[in-house]
Design a protein around this motif. Sequence first.
Motif, PDB file in Angstrom:
ATOM      1  N   LEU A 140      45.505  76.733 -58.890  1.00 21.90           N
ATOM      2  CA  LEU A 140      44.800  76.202 -60.246  1.00 21.90           C
ATOM      3  C   LEU A 140      44.553  77.184 -61.184  1.00 21.90           C
ATOM      4  O   LEU A 140      44.513  77.156 -62.193  1.00 21.90           O
ATOM      5  N   ARG A 141      44.354  78.553 -60.693  1.00 23.33           N
ATOM      6  CA  ARG A 141      44.209  79.578 -61.672  1.00 23.33           C
ATOM      7  C   ARG A 141      45.512  79.648 -62.631  1.00 23.33           C
ATOM      8  O   ARG A 141      45.364  80.065 -63.857  1.00 23.33           O
ATOM      9  N   SER A 142      46.514  79.462 -62.003  1.00 27.18           N
ATOM     10  CA  SER A 142      47.845  79.630 -62.895  1.00 27.18           C
ATOM     11  C   SER A 142      48.005  78.528 -63.888  1.00 27.18           C
ATOM     12  O   SER A 142      48.519  78.780 -64.961  1.00 27.18           O
ATOM     13  N   VAL A 143      47.534  77.385 -63.679  1.00 29.69           N
ATOM     14  CA  VAL A 143      47.767  76.345 -64.114  1.00 29.69           C
ATOM     15  C   VAL A 143      46.893  76.443 -65.363  1.00 29.69           C
ATOM     16  O   VAL A 143      47.003  76.056 -66.655  1.00 29.69           O
ATOM     17  N   LEU A 144      45.583  76.932 -65.245  1.00 32.98           N
ATOM     18  CA  LEU A 144      44.494  76.981 -66.160  1.00 32.98           C
ATOM     19  C   LEU A 144      44.986  77.983 -67.096  1.00 32.98           C
ATOM     20  O   LEU A 144      44.739  77.846 -68.595  1.00 32.98           O
ATOM     21  N   ARG A 145      45.732  79.051 -66.654  1.00 33.70           N
ATOM     22  CA  ARG A 145      46.221  80.089 -67.652  1.00 33.70           C
ATOM     23  C   ARG A 145      47.165  79.478 -68.573  1.00 33.70           C
ATOM     24  O   ARG A 145      47.407  79.624 -69.760  1.00 33.70           O
ATOM     25  N   ASP A 146      48.349  78.780 -67.962  1.00 38.68           N
ATOM     26  CA  ASP A 146      49.154  77.985 -68.766  1.00 38.68           C
ATOM     27  C   ASP A 146      48.804  76.958 -69.652  1.00 38.68           C
ATOM     28  O   ASP A 146      48.996  77.075 -71.031  1.00 38.68           O
ATOM     29  N   LEU A 147      47.506  76.255 -69.279  1.00 40.82           N
ATOM     30  CA  LEU A 147      46.943  75.249 -70.264  1.00 40.82           C
ATOM     31  C   LEU A 147      46.188  75.982 -71.339  1.00 40.82           C
ATOM     32  O   LEU A 147      46.467  75.742 -72.469  1.00 40.82           O
ATOM     33  N   ASP A 148      45.517  77.030 -71.093  1.00 39.70           N
ATOM     34  CA  ASP A 148      44.889  77.948 -72.324  1.00 39.70           C
ATOM     35  C   ASP A 148      46.068  78.246 -73.276  1.00 39.70           C
ATOM     36  O   ASP A 148      45.747  78.187 -74.550  1.00 39.70           O
ATOM     37  N   ASP A 149      47.206  78.853 -72.801  1.00 40.74           N
ATOM     38  CA  ASP A 149      48.295  79.378 -73.621  1.00 40.74           C
ATOM     39  C   ASP A 149      48.881  78.000 -74.565  1.00 40.74           C
ATOM     40  O   ASP A 149      49.161  78.629 -75.551  1.00 40.74           O
ATOM     41  N   GLU A 150      48.934  76.910 -73.955  1.00 39.01           N
ATOM     42  CA  GLU A 150      49.456  75.800 -74.794  1.00 39.01           C
ATOM     43  C   GLU A 150      48.815  75.127 -75.580  1.00 39.01           C
ATOM     44  O   GLU A 150      48.970  74.201 -76.266  1.00 39.01           O
ATOM     45  N   GLU A 151      47.330  75.034 -75.345  1.00 35.65           N
ATOM     46  CA  GLU A 151      46.460  74.283 -75.954  1.00 35.65           C
ATOM     47  C   GLU A 151      45.188  74.783 -76.587  1.00 35.65           C
ATOM     48  O   GLU A 151      44.155  74.442 -76.420  1.00 35.65           O
ATOM     49  N   ASP A 152      45.733  75.853 -77.163  1.00 33.38           N
ATOM     50  CA  ASP A 152      44.463  76.632 -77.890  1.00 33.38           C
ATOM     51  C   ASP A 152      43.710  75.715 -78.926  1.00 33.38           C
ATOM     52  O   ASP A 152      44.358  74.993 -79.742  1.00 33.38           O
ATOM     53  N   GLY A 153      42.464  75.876 -78.788  1.00 30.41           N
ATOM     54  CA  GLY A 153      41.615  75.190 -79.532  1.00 30.41           C
ATOM     55  C   GLY A 153      41.383  73.671 -79.211  1.00 30.41           C
ATOM     56  O   GLY A 153      40.828  72.790 -80.125  1.00 30.41           O
ATOM     57  N   LYS A 154      41.975  73.234 -78.035  1.00 32.44           N
ATOM     58  CA  LYS A 154      42.221  71.714 -78.038  1.00 32.44           C
ATOM     59  C   LYS A 154      41.404  71.066 -77.042  1.00 32.44           C
ATOM     60  O   LYS A 154      40.886  71.822 -76.055  1.00 32.44           O
ATOM     61  N   ARG A 155      40.978  69.810 -77.030  1.00 32.90           N
ATOM     62  CA  ARG A 155      40.264  69.298 -75.923  1.00 32.90           C
ATOM     63  C   ARG A 155      41.335  68.531 -75.084  1.00 32.90           C
ATOM     64  O   ARG A 155      42.329  67.814 -75.515  1.00 32.90           O
ATOM     65  N   VAL A 156      41.228  68.743 -73.792  1.00 30.56           N
ATOM     66  CA  VAL A 156      42.421  68.417 -72.712  1.00 30.56           C
ATOM     67  C   VAL A 156      41.916  67.522 -71.621  1.00 30.56           C
ATOM     68  O   VAL A 156      40.872  67.794 -71.156  1.00 30.56           O
TER      69      VAL A 156
END
Length: 248
Positions: free
Chosen positions: A151-167
Amino acid sequence: MGAIELILIRHGESAGNVAATAAQRSGAEVIDIGLRDPDVPLSEAGVEQARALGRWLANLPPDQHPESVWCSPYLRARQTAELTTMQDPGTPQDLRIDERLRDRELGILDLLTSAGVAARFPEEAQRRNWLGKFSYRPPGGESWADVALRLRSVLRDLDDEEDGKRVAVVCHDAVIMLIRYVCERLSEQELLDIAASTSVRNASITRLVRPSGQGRWALESFNSVDHLESGGAPVTEHAGDEDHVHPR
């Protein structure tokens, strides 16, 4: 910068939840489902829950809608996400399926109740009790610590791709607990205390917020089912092996 809000959604009640609870209550050793864990669908109640969740999302103000949806590849999670977004035209219909959001893998203990583990693998039952849920890894399976690592790795990817967004993240009870563990920087003891006292209810919503897009997340709400109660959908709770949480 990264995402500013995570809307964590547990999948609706599944056929596996119903079968597991029935097996535990009857004292059976094996959960009678006849499907691989990734292939277990929603129950009828789970379908109602997903639709009620979608109607609730559709009534949110535009600035509160999820701007993207990440989802476990397991069928019950995908069905929940698809039924939810069908009810809510304001939420993107394209799902980001990510295998790192899958449920915890149980290895040789898959489809066994607590009684089944004790009867068939008594040494594993003792080891599970000794180590506790966070550290115990069944042969061929995962510990909670293993799940946290992916989950640490998926959260890093999520941050990279979803800058400033609600996910929105549609996933599983253990995954929601462990996202909280990572994002809130909980200790093992804090996490296990939560897990011992609270089970994540089907189609519940847990919200983590971080307006700056950086640093530690704050818990806005946990395990909320108000949208189910107001939407006329059943509220279901399938707690799993809550007796084997803390080391002992």
